[in-house]
Design a protein around this motif. Structure first.
Motif, short mmCIF file in Angstrom:
data_model
loop_
_atom_site.label_atom_id
_atom_site.label_comp_id
_atom_site.label_asym_id
_atom_site.label_seq_id
_atom_site.Cartn_x
_atom_site.Cartn_y
_atom_site.Cartn_z
N GLY A 153 0.85 -1.18 0.00
CA GLY A 153 0.00 0.00 0.00
C GLY A 153 0.88 1.23 0.00
N TYR A 154 0.39 2.33 -0.59
CA TYR A 154 1.20 3.54 -0.75
C TYR A 154 0.33 4.77 -0.51
CZ TYR A 154 3.75 7.28 -3.14
OH TYR A 154 4.39 8.46 -3.44
N ALA A 155 0.95 5.79 0.08
CA ALA A 155 0.26 7.08 0.21
C ALA A 155 1.30 8.19 0.24
CB ALA A 155 -0.58 7.12 1.48
N ARG A 156 1.05 9.27 -0.48
CA ARG A 156 1.88 10.45 -0.39
C ARG A 156 1.46 11.24 0.84
NH1 ARG A 156 5.19 12.57 -4.51
NH2 ARG A 156 5.65 14.18 -2.97
N THR A 157 2.42 11.89 1.49
CA THR A 157 2.14 12.73 2.64
C THR A 157 2.72 14.11 2.38
OG1 THR A 157 4.19 12.22 3.84
CG2 THR A 157 2.33 10.69 4.12
N THR A 158 2.44 15.04 3.28
CA THR A 158 3.00 16.38 3.12
C THR A 158 4.51 16.38 3.30
OG1 THR A 158 2.58 16.83 5.47
CG2 THR A 158 0.88 17.49 3.89
N LYS A 159 5.04 15.33 3.95
CA LYS A 159 6.47 15.27 4.21
C LYS A 159 7.21 14.27 3.31
CE LYS A 159 6.19 16.62 9.08
NZ LYS A 159 6.55 16.24 10.48
N GLY A 160 6.48 13.40 2.64
CA GLY A 160 7.13 12.38 1.82
C GLY A 160 6.15 11.31 1.40
#
Length: 261
Positions: A153-160
């Protein structure tokens, strides 16, 4: 959620898992992490159970793989990425790996896979120094991997980004067993197609792809996250109850060190 595989890697892994390998005992002096028991939904979202898994810092700048090695002016979190991993297992046949990546510049413009921002994990099911192993890479922009990968599973975040992986460890055995493991992050920190920093957990010299002796090891614990949560809840309830108790009861509680005599 995605599943990636190459025929060659999948065949090699299937061949390895076909043998009922029991993990070797702990190797003295080897870096060790511990996987508690919990069920995880592999979707790039951090389930509450991950809060109870010990942090595994992927913070060693590898000597032979980092263009910036030895440059003390470069600072983690400012000039290059900060990466932490965690592990859990379901008590049966699946290991869960979590990568939490803080990276100011996510870059996959490099011609070589290792020159692109990516996480890698290495697994040696029998905890030995030689023989077959698993190496998988997943890119930090979610474009997939160049090696076979398990469900992830993958998710972009505000930090990376956040990357979760589910790995079949049915050949290892049960609780109390050890197997070899290591984690890596490749960081094109300048976004120019060159790996400026390669971070590792156990391997410090960039030998993980060929030499399992540099891996750390993972203990499959029999400790359940559900039990840890229950213990914390019971303690909180006892403390809340103690605040409303009469002075005599409070004195008794203090005499017993906050527990029960």
């Amino acid at each position: 959620m995605k599943k990636l595989a190459t025929i060659a890697s999948a065949t090699a892994l299937a061949s390895l898992l076909a043998v009922n390998i029991l993990a070797a005992p702990a190797v003295a002096g080897r870096k060790t992490c511990e996987a508690y028991i919990a069920d995880v939904t592999v979707d790039g979202k951090i389930d509450d159970v991950w809060n109870y898994a010990p942090v595994i810092p992927v913070d060693i700048v590898k000597e032979n793989a980092s263009a910036w090695f030895g440059d003390t002016s470069k600072v983690a979190g400012k000039d290059y990425a900060v990466v932490n991993s965690k592990v859990l297992w379901n008590g049966n046949n699946t290991l869960y790996i979590l990568f939490e990546v803080e990276d100011n510049v996510i870059s996959t413009v490099g011609a070589n896979p290792w020159d692109q921002d990516s996480v890698e994990y290495f697994i040696k099911l029998d905890n030995a120094n030689t023989g077959d192993k698993t190496q998988n890479r997943l890119f930090s922009d979610n474009k997939g991997g160049d090696l076979a990968a398990e469900v992830y599973g993958y998710a972009r975040t505000t930090k990376g980004c956040i990357i979760e992986v589910a790995v079949d460890i049915s050949a290892v055995g049960g609780a109390g067993e050890y197997f070899g493991i290591d984690f890596q992050y490749n960081d094109d920190a300048e976004g120019k197609g060159v790996r400026n920093v390669c971070l590792g957990w156990s391997d410090a010299i960039d030998k993980a792809s060929s030499d399992p002796s540099v891996y750390g090891q993972c203990l499959l614990s029999d400790k359940k996250v559900a039990d840890i949560i229950a213990e914390e809840k019971a303690k909180a309830e006892a403390e809340a109850s103690a605040k409303t108790a009469d002075p005599a009861a409070l004195a008794l509680l203090a005499a017993c060190g906050g527990g029960y005599c």
